[in-house]
Design a protein around this motif. Sequence first.
Motif, PDB file in Angstrom:
ATOM      1  N   GLU A  18       0.938  -1.316  -0.060  1.00  0.00           N
ATOM      2  CA  GLU A  18      -0.068  -0.007   0.000  1.00  0.00           C
ATOM      3  C   GLU A  18       0.647   1.109   0.033  1.00  0.00           C
ATOM      4  O   GLU A  18       2.107   1.228   0.664  1.00  0.00           O
ATOM      5  N   ALA A  19       0.251   2.366  -0.692  1.00  0.00           N
ATOM      6  CA  ALA A  19       1.093   3.646  -0.538  1.00  0.00           C
ATOM      7  C   ALA A  19       0.699   4.239   0.744  1.00  0.00           C
ATOM      8  O   ALA A  19      -0.245   3.886   1.327  1.00  0.00           O
ATOM      9  N   VAL A  20       1.764   4.884   1.396  1.00  0.00           N
ATOM     10  CA  VAL A  20       1.758   5.313   2.810  1.00  0.00           C
ATOM     11  C   VAL A  20       1.586   6.820   2.632  1.00  0.00           C
ATOM     12  O   VAL A  20       2.566   7.669   2.273  1.00  0.00           O
ATOM     13  N   PHE A  21       0.614   7.304   3.434  1.00  0.00           N
ATOM     14  CA  PHE A  21       0.339   8.854   3.456  1.00  0.00           C
ATOM     15  C   PHE A  21       0.418   9.442   4.926  1.00  0.00           C
ATOM     16  O   PHE A  21       0.242   8.748   6.100  1.00  0.00           O
ATOM     17  N   ALA A  22       1.073  10.774   4.945  1.00  0.00           N
ATOM     18  CA  ALA A  22       1.294  11.081   6.337  1.00  0.00           C
ATOM     19  C   ALA A  22      -0.348  11.067   7.339  1.00  0.00           C
ATOM     20  O   ALA A  22      -0.238  10.963   8.446  1.00  0.00           O
ATOM     21  N   GLY A  23      -1.226  11.455   6.584  1.00  0.00           N
ATOM     22  CA  GLY A  23      -2.679  11.788   7.546  1.00  0.00           C
ATOM     23  C   GLY A  23      -2.454  13.091   8.386  1.00  0.00           C
ATOM     24  O   GLY A  23      -1.840  13.872   8.236  1.00  0.00           O
ATOM     25  N   ASP A  24      -3.695  13.123   9.322  1.00  0.00           N
ATOM     26  CA  ASP A  24      -3.717  14.121  10.258  1.00  0.00           C
ATOM     27  C   ASP A  24      -3.312  13.670  11.437  1.00  0.00           C
ATOM     28  O   ASP A  24      -3.602  12.568  12.093  1.00  0.00           O
ATOM     29  N   GLU A  25      -2.703  14.601  12.165  1.00  0.00           N
ATOM     30  CA  GLU A  25      -1.929  14.071  13.598  1.00  0.00           C
ATOM     31  C   GLU A  25      -3.192  13.707  14.621  1.00  0.00           C
ATOM     32  O   GLU A  25      -2.876  13.012  15.297  1.00  0.00           O
ATOM     33  N   LYS A  26      -4.008  14.464  14.679  1.00  0.00           N
ATOM     34  CA  LYS A  26      -5.051  14.136  15.362  1.00  0.00           C
ATOM     35  C   LYS A  26      -5.667  12.662  15.356  1.00  0.00           C
ATOM     36  O   LYS A  26      -5.818  11.960  16.218  1.00  0.00           O
ATOM     37  N   ASN A  28      -4.415  10.327  13.486  1.00  0.00           N
ATOM     38  CA  ASN A  28      -3.462   9.261  13.561  1.00  0.00           C
ATOM     39  C   ASN A  28      -3.409   8.927  15.202  1.00  0.00           C
ATOM     40  O   ASN A  28      -3.037   7.751  15.447  1.00  0.00           O
ATOM     41  N   GLU A  29      -3.411   9.798  16.144  1.00  0.00           N
ATOM     42  CA  GLU A  29      -3.053   9.692  17.365  1.00  0.00           C
ATOM     43  C   GLU A  29      -4.319   9.277  18.011  1.00  0.00           C
ATOM     44  O   GLU A  29      -4.309   8.058  18.740  1.00  0.00           O
ATOM     45  N   LEU A  30      -5.533   9.105  17.296  1.00  0.00           N
ATOM     46  CA  LEU A  30      -6.605   8.483  17.825  1.00  0.00           C
ATOM     47  C   LEU A  30      -6.494   6.806  17.523  1.00  0.00           C
ATOM     48  O   LEU A  30      -6.883   6.372  18.368  1.00  0.00           O
ATOM     49  N   LEU A  31      -6.258   6.674  16.304  1.00  0.00           N
ATOM     50  CA  LEU A  31      -5.954   5.348  15.715  1.00  0.00           C
ATOM     51  C   LEU A  31      -4.787   4.639  16.820  1.00  0.00           C
ATOM     52  O   LEU A  31      -5.120   3.287  17.081  1.00  0.00           O
ATOM     53  N   SER A 107      -2.716  -1.755   8.601  1.00  0.00           N
ATOM     54  CA  SER A 107      -2.395  -0.508   7.687  1.00  0.00           C
ATOM     55  C   SER A 107      -1.613   0.252   8.492  1.00  0.00           C
ATOM     56  O   SER A 107      -1.371   0.947   9.424  1.00  0.00           O
ATOM     57  N   LYS A 108      -0.360   0.955   7.547  1.00  0.00           N
ATOM     58  CA  LYS A 108       0.719   1.988   8.053  1.00  0.00           C
ATOM     59  C   LYS A 108       0.311   3.114   7.362  1.00  0.00           C
ATOM     60  O   LYS A 108       0.995   4.070   8.080  1.00  0.00           O
ATOM     61  N   THR A 109      -0.689   3.270   6.758  1.00  0.00           N
ATOM     62  CA  THR A 109      -0.786   4.809   6.264  1.00  0.00           C
ATOM     63  C   THR A 109      -1.628   5.660   7.048  1.00  0.00           C
ATOM     64  O   THR A 109      -2.057   4.988   8.162  1.00  0.00           O
ATOM     65  N   GLY A 110      -1.661   6.743   7.168  1.00  0.00           N
ATOM     66  CA  GLY A 110      -2.114   7.865   7.962  1.00  0.00           C
ATOM     67  C   GLY A 110      -3.463   7.817   7.880  1.00  0.00           C
ATOM     68  O   GLY A 110      -4.441   7.509   7.098  1.00  0.00           O
ATOM     69  N   ILE A 125     -10.554   7.902   8.622  1.00  0.00           N
ATOM     70  CA  ILE A 125     -10.624   7.286   7.325  1.00  0.00           C
ATOM     71  C   ILE A 125      -9.213   6.964   6.900  1.00  0.00           C
ATOM     72  O   ILE A 125      -8.331   8.115   6.968  1.00  0.00           O
ATOM     73  N   PHE A 126      -8.780   5.786   6.204  1.00  0.00           N
ATOM     74  CA  PHE A 126      -7.196   5.737   5.839  1.00  0.00           C
ATOM     75  C   PHE A 126      -7.116   6.273   4.780  1.00  0.00           C
ATOM     76  O   PHE A 126      -7.844   5.963   3.625  1.00  0.00           O
ATOM     77  N   VAL A 127      -5.929   7.220   4.651  1.00  0.00           N
ATOM     78  CA  VAL A 127      -5.784   8.059   3.510  1.00  0.00           C
ATOM     79  C   VAL A 127      -5.027   7.207   2.367  1.00  0.00           C
ATOM     80  O   VAL A 127      -4.050   6.336   2.763  1.00  0.00           O
ATOM     81  N   GLY A 128      -5.674   7.265   1.214  1.00  0.00           N
ATOM     82  CA  GLY A 128      -5.050   6.651   0.020  1.00  0.00           C
ATOM     83  C   GLY A 128      -5.466   5.276   0.039  1.00  0.00           C
ATOM     84  O   GLY A 128      -5.157   4.459  -0.933  1.00  0.00           O
ATOM     85  N   ASP A 129      -6.296   4.683   0.899  1.00  0.00           N
ATOM     86  CA  ASP A 129      -6.690   3.188   0.965  1.00  0.00           C
ATOM     87  C   ASP A 129      -7.452   2.765  -0.250  1.00  0.00           C
ATOM     88  O   ASP A 129      -8.638   3.400  -0.348  1.00  0.00           O
TER      89      ASP A 129
END
Length: 242
Positions: A18-26, A28-31, A107-110, A125-129
């Motif tokens: 999978e492609a990995v995107f940074a995502g949103d900090e808040k 990502n921390e919730l996940l 999953s490792k994406t943001g 929502i998993f970015v780019g999934d």
Amino acid sequence: MASTSVFVENAANEVANEAVFAGDEKANELLASARRHIYHWPRFFEGFTADLTFTMDGQVYQGHFRASESRRIEVKWEQEFDNRWMRFQLEELLSHREAPERSKIASKTGCEMGDYDPIYGQKIIFVGDKMGSFYRIRDEKIMQIGRSYGNTTFIINIDSHHNFGTPGRPAYAAADYTAFYWAKDSGRLTKTETYRDAYEMIGGIALPAERRVSIAQDLSQESLSIRQLKFRNFELLTSPSI
């Protein structure tokens, strides 16, 4: 029972490619917080054996189960039958209890924030999934899972959890949950599955004791398939042996 993987290898390959995107900090921390509160076996857990009974629509199959991990499952059945559905369930059950470093299916994406539901919680929502995957998280628990593949979209509602943690350090595993499936092209509900998972503590490890599944499908006549996996006579393995 066939040794060819029907779940965990496919899931791990999807994550690896999978492609990995940074995502949103808040988000990502919730996940990350929810993942820290999932019940997993210790990283070096060496597996277990058990007698296994599989019941499907009144037909009962007896076997002996042995696994050191989700990729190394062996069941010796007393009689032959089409066990692909069973194999999927066993791999799915074990891989979600394994340490993430061993299963490699997370999953490792943001993530990014979605809407908020007062019952099932915050959507992330998993970015780019490519499957459009999302979770809803509430009280550090994963409460809802959504995903699409092919012409199918599904949502899983997790309505109760086991807590195998300690005071102040909960560790959750799904107990009662329902999966709903729709055809993407028509929006028609095609299948509903209800699950109930039970565990037994053996040597300080919560091992699967029972999975009960009821399946209703959009067929030409009334149909309800009831299935059960039941483990008993557990023995912990002290070294990988299969």
